[in-house]
Each structure stands twice: as structure tokens, then as C-alpha cells.
Design a protein around this motif. Structure first.
Motif, PDB file in Angstrom:
ATOM      1  N   ASP A   1      31.780 -10.616  14.193  1.00 40.26           N
ATOM      2  CA  ASP A   1      33.146 -10.345  13.732  1.00 40.26           C
ATOM      3  C   ASP A   1      33.193  -9.300  12.617  1.00 40.26           C
ATOM      4  N   MET A   2      32.042  -8.911  12.099  1.00 40.29           N
ATOM      5  CA  MET A   2      32.005  -7.851  11.088  1.00 40.29           C
ATOM      6  C   MET A   2      32.185  -6.494  11.756  1.00 40.29           C
ATOM      7  N   PRO A   3      32.752  -5.508  11.054  1.00 39.30           N
ATOM      8  CA  PRO A   3      32.808  -4.142  11.602  1.00 39.30           C
ATOM      9  C   PRO A   3      31.408  -3.661  11.974  1.00 39.30           C
ATOM     10  N   ALA A   4      31.312  -2.888  13.031  1.00 42.17           N
ATOM     11  CA  ALA A   4      30.010  -2.465  13.565  1.00 42.17           C
ATOM     12  C   ALA A   4      29.178  -1.721  12.519  1.00 42.17           C
ATOM     13  N   ASN A   5      29.843  -0.881  11.709  1.00 44.81           N
ATOM     14  CA  ASN A   5      29.079  -0.117  10.714  1.00 44.81           C
ATOM     15  C   ASN A   5      28.499  -1.030   9.639  1.00 44.81           C
ATOM     16  N   GLU A   6      29.237  -2.094   9.287  1.00 43.78           N
ATOM     17  CA  GLU A   6      28.729  -3.028   8.285  1.00 43.78           C
ATOM     18  C   GLU A   6      27.585  -3.870   8.865  1.00 43.78           C
ATOM     19  N   GLN A   7      27.713  -4.260  10.138  1.00 47.89           N
ATOM     20  CA  GLN A   7      26.613  -4.970  10.790  1.00 47.89           C
ATOM     21  C   GLN A   7      25.343  -4.130  10.756  1.00 47.89           C
ATOM     22  N   ALA A   8      25.472  -2.861  11.132  1.00 44.98           N
ATOM     23  CA  ALA A   8      24.305  -1.974  11.182  1.00 44.98           C
ATOM     24  C   ALA A   8      23.701  -1.790   9.795  1.00 44.98           C
ATOM     25  N   GLN A   9      24.573  -1.670   8.800  1.00 41.45           N
ATOM     26  CA  GLN A   9      24.110  -1.497   7.419  1.00 41.45           C
ATOM     27  C   GLN A   9      23.309  -2.720   6.961  1.00 41.45           C
ATOM     28  N   PHE A  10      23.839  -3.902   7.254  1.00 37.78           N
ATOM     29  CA  PHE A  10      23.154  -5.127   6.847  1.00 37.78           C
ATOM     30  C   PHE A  10      21.841  -5.295   7.602  1.00 37.78           C
ATOM     31  N   MET A  11      21.833  -5.060   8.916  1.00 34.85           N
ATOM     32  CA  MET A  11      20.611  -5.247   9.703  1.00 34.85           C
ATOM     33  C   MET A  11      19.522  -4.275   9.253  1.00 34.85           C
ATOM     34  N   LYS A  12      19.913  -3.077   8.870  1.00 38.87           N
ATOM     35  CA  LYS A  12      18.928  -2.119   8.364  1.00 38.87           C
ATOM     36  C   LYS A  12      18.296  -2.639   7.083  1.00 38.87           C
ATOM     37  N   TRP A  13      19.145  -3.137   6.175  1.00 35.82           N
ATOM     38  CA  TRP A  13      18.627  -3.701   4.912  1.00 35.82           C
ATOM     39  C   TRP A  13      17.729  -4.902   5.188  1.00 35.82           C
ATOM     40  N   LEU A  14      18.178  -5.776   6.077  1.00 34.40           N
ATOM     41  CA  LEU A  14      17.424  -6.989   6.393  1.00 34.40           C
ATOM     42  C   LEU A  14      16.046  -6.653   6.960  1.00 34.40           C
ATOM     43  N   ASN A  15      16.009  -5.719   7.899  1.00 34.68           N
ATOM     44  CA  ASN A  15      14.756  -5.404   8.587  1.00 34.68           C
ATOM     45  C   ASN A  15      13.796  -4.580   7.735  1.00 34.68           C
ATOM     46  N   GLN A  16      14.307  -3.992   6.665  1.00 30.71           N
ATOM     47  CA  GLN A  16      13.429  -3.253   5.756  1.00 30.71           C
ATOM     48  C   GLN A  16      12.765  -4.162   4.731  1.00 30.71           C
ATOM     49  N   SER A  17      13.143  -5.431   4.729  1.00 28.71           N
ATOM     50  CA  SER A  17      12.575  -6.391   3.790  1.00 28.71           C
ATOM     51  C   SER A  17      11.768  -7.431   4.555  1.00 28.71           C
TER      52      SER A  17
ATOM     53  N   GLU B   1      23.593  -9.661  -6.826  1.00 28.56           N
ATOM     54  CA  GLU B   1      22.714  -8.516  -6.708  1.00 28.56           C
ATOM     55  C   GLU B   1      21.675  -8.779  -5.619  1.00 28.56           C
ATOM     56  N   GLU B   2      20.823  -7.784  -5.394  1.00 32.89           N
ATOM     57  CA  GLU B   2      19.875  -7.877  -4.280  1.00 32.89           C
ATOM     58  C   GLU B   2      18.960  -9.085  -4.413  1.00 32.89           C
ATOM     59  N   HIS B   3      18.486  -9.377  -5.616  1.00 29.87           N
ATOM     60  CA  HIS B   3      17.567 -10.499  -5.762  1.00 29.87           C
ATOM     61  C   HIS B   3      18.256 -11.824  -5.460  1.00 29.87           C
ATOM     62  N   HIS B   4      19.574 -11.909  -5.715  1.00 30.39           N
ATOM     63  CA  HIS B   4      20.303 -13.118  -5.350  1.00 30.39           C
ATOM     64  C   HIS B   4      20.320 -13.300  -3.834  1.00 30.39           C
ATOM     65  N   LEU B   5      20.583 -12.212  -3.115  1.00 31.91           N
ATOM     66  CA  LEU B   5      20.687 -12.291  -1.661  1.00 31.91           C
ATOM     67  C   LEU B   5      19.335 -12.609  -1.024  1.00 31.91           C
ATOM     68  N   ILE B   6      18.283 -12.015  -1.557  1.00 34.00           N
ATOM     69  CA  ILE B   6      16.940 -12.309  -1.051  1.00 34.00           C
ATOM     70  C   ILE B   6      16.607 -13.776  -1.271  1.00 34.00           C
ATOM     71  N   THR B   7      16.890 -14.263  -2.466  1.00 28.91           N
ATOM     72  CA  THR B   7      16.637 -15.671  -2.767  1.00 28.91           C
ATOM     73  C   THR B   7      17.449 -16.580  -1.851  1.00 28.91           C
ATOM     74  N   LEU B   8      18.728 -16.245  -1.651  1.00 28.84           N
ATOM     75  CA  LEU B   8      19.582 -17.076  -0.804  1.00 28.84           C
ATOM     76  C   LEU B   8      19.023 -17.183   0.604  1.00 28.84           C
ATOM     77  N   LEU B   9      18.657 -16.058   1.206  1.00 28.15           N
ATOM     78  CA  LEU B   9      18.177 -16.095   2.587  1.00 28.15           C
ATOM     79  C   LEU B   9      16.821 -16.787   2.694  1.00 28.15           C
ATOM     80  N   GLN B  10      15.970 -16.619   1.684  1.00 25.45           N
ATOM     81  CA  GLN B  10      14.681 -17.323   1.696  1.00 25.45           C
ATOM     82  C   GLN B  10      14.881 -18.833   1.560  1.00 25.45           C
ATOM     83  N   GLU B  11      15.734 -19.233   0.644  1.00 22.35           N
ATOM     84  CA  GLU B  11      15.967 -20.660   0.434  1.00 22.35           C
ATOM     85  C   GLU B  11      16.741 -21.279   1.599  1.00 22.35           C
ATOM     86  N   LEU B  12      17.668 -20.523   2.177  1.00 25.67           N
ATOM     87  CA  LEU B  12      18.413 -21.012   3.339  1.00 25.67           C
ATOM     88  C   LEU B  12      17.469 -21.224   4.520  1.00 25.67           C
ATOM     89  N   TYR B  13      16.519 -20.324   4.674  1.00 27.75           N
ATOM     90  CA  TYR B  13      15.519 -20.468   5.744  1.00 27.75           C
ATOM     91  C   TYR B  13      14.661 -21.714   5.498  1.00 27.75           C
TER      92      TYR B  13
END
Length: 219
Positions: A196-212, A162-174
Motif C-alpha cells: 500500500d506504500m507508493p512504489a518509489n517509497e517501497q523501492a527506497q526502503f527495500m534498497k536501504w534494507l538490503n544494504q544492511s 533515527e537509523e539506529h532506532h529502526l535497525i534496533t526495531l527490526l532486529q528486536e522484532l525479528y
């Protein structure tokens, strides 16, 4: 509602009744709370703002847990209510793929630049993070090894995070990356890592990332 320290509470995990995963549960004075968001140790203001917004503007009963290296916000939950929850948002599968690509890139950089011994220590530290925060399908060294080596873009069975897992992962990885490399250069060039990800998935992820708040760390 509450600002608590680790010694004030009990943290455990329960099996989600509808999903193949365990979820973290905080218990305080007979009340149960579910993890909503995690912040790094230098994000006290963001954590408090998130907590106040939920309590003051949305009427939620929440706990802000203060620990030496992180802050976490937990929302009150009646365990029986989990039975009525819907399946997780499919977009998180895309975010999980992207996070695993970042994870594998950092791991390979540790191995290439610092050697096999440091890569082994990094893997152990990562396993500790997954176990501490009750990540589904990452609760053993073998499972973590699989996450570090299997191609996320070709794997059919993705971990149900879930979202909290991904946030924790990226914070701890950093945090781990800065400890091993001594700087944050590894967190630059996210788009190149995800090419290598499809362009739409890249954009979707970057939007989520930059909103946090993570967008300030991973660029």
C-alpha cells in the motif's frame, strides 16, 4: 578504541537540543559516546568490522559494547556539538512508515494465530524494547498501543526515529517473532506487506534494507 562490557559503562539519555527526542549516551571514564549502530547477538563479526572500519579507516573514536544478546557501536561526541547538527534525513520518515507496517503485521499475526493473551505479552515485550533503547515517542504502554494501531500511511505525526532506532526495531522484532512463532516465516514477503506504500517509497526502503545486515533477516 575500546571493547567494553555492560558493567563497564553507564548508559543514559539526553534531550536533543534541536529535535523533539532523547538520544542514548554512553559514558566511559568521563568520555561520552553516542549510539551509531546496533547488531544482533549473532552478528559479532559484522559489529567488529563496522567498529574497525570507523576506527581504522575513518579515524573515529569508538566503543564496541558487547552484551549477551546484542552488540552496539558508539562514537565519541562532545555534547555541545549536538547544537550544530542538522535535522534528520527525511528519508527516515519513509523507513519509519515501512518499519511500523512490518511491526503491525507481526503483531496482528500474533493476535490472529496465537490469541489475545500472547498478543498482550508481545506488546509488553515490545514496550520493554522501546524503553530499554530510549525510543522517542514510544516510552509508555499507551504510546506503544498507538504505534500498533494507527495507520502509518495516514498519520501526519510520525515518531522522530533515527537509523539506529529502526535497525534496533527490526532486529528486536525479528527476535521476538522467532520466539513467539518458533520460526522465521513471518519475516518473508516484505514487499507484500508494503504494497500500500507508493512504489518509489517501497523501492527506497527495500534498497536501504538490503544494504544492511537486516536484508538477510527480512526478505
Amino acid at each position: 578504541m575500546f571493547i567494553l562490557k555492560r558493567q563497564d559503562v553507564e548508559i543514559s539519555s539526553i534531550q536533543h537540543p534541536k529535535q523533539k527526542q532523547k538520544i542514548p549516551i554512553l559514558t566511559y571514564q568521563g568520555q561520552t559516546f553516542r549510539l551509531l549502530n546496533v547488531f544482533s547477538g549473532n552478528q559479532q563479526e559484522e559489529a567488529r568490522a563496522f567498529w574497525r572500519d570507523l576506527t581504522d579507516n575513518h579515524g573515529k573514536v569508538c566503543v564496541l559494547l558487547e552484551e549477551p544478546e546484542r552488540y552496539s557501536v558508539w562514537g565519541k561526541v562532545i555534547l555541545e556539538q549536538l547544537e550544530t547538527e542538522a535535522a534528520p534525513d527525511a528519508s527516515f520518515l519513509t523507513y519509519t512508515k515501512a518499519c511500523l507496517l512490518l511491526l503491525q503485521t507481526v503483531y496482528l499475526d500474533v493476535e490472529d494465530l496465537l490469541g489475545g493473551r500472547q498478543a498482550g505479552l508481545f506488546e509488553k515485550d515490545l514496550t520493554d524494547v522501546f524503553q530499554q533503547w530510549h525510543f522517542p515517542q514510544a516510552d509508555s504502554p499507551k504510546a506503544v498501543q498507538q504505534l500498533l494501531t494507527a495507520d502509518p500511511l495516514a498519520t501526519v505525526q510520525m515518531p522522530t526515529w533515527e537509523e539506529h532506532h529502526l535497525i534496533t526495531l527490526l532486529q528486536e522484532l525479528y527476535r521476538l517473532g522467532k520466539e513467539y512463532f518458533g520460526n522465521a516465516n513471518f519475516a518473508d514477503g516484505v514487499k507484500d506487506i508494503l504494497q500500500d506504500m507508493p512504489a518509489n517509497e517501497q523501492a527506497q526502503f527495500m534498497k536501504w534494507l538490503n544494504q544492511s545486515p537486516l536484508g538477510q533477516l527480512w526478505r
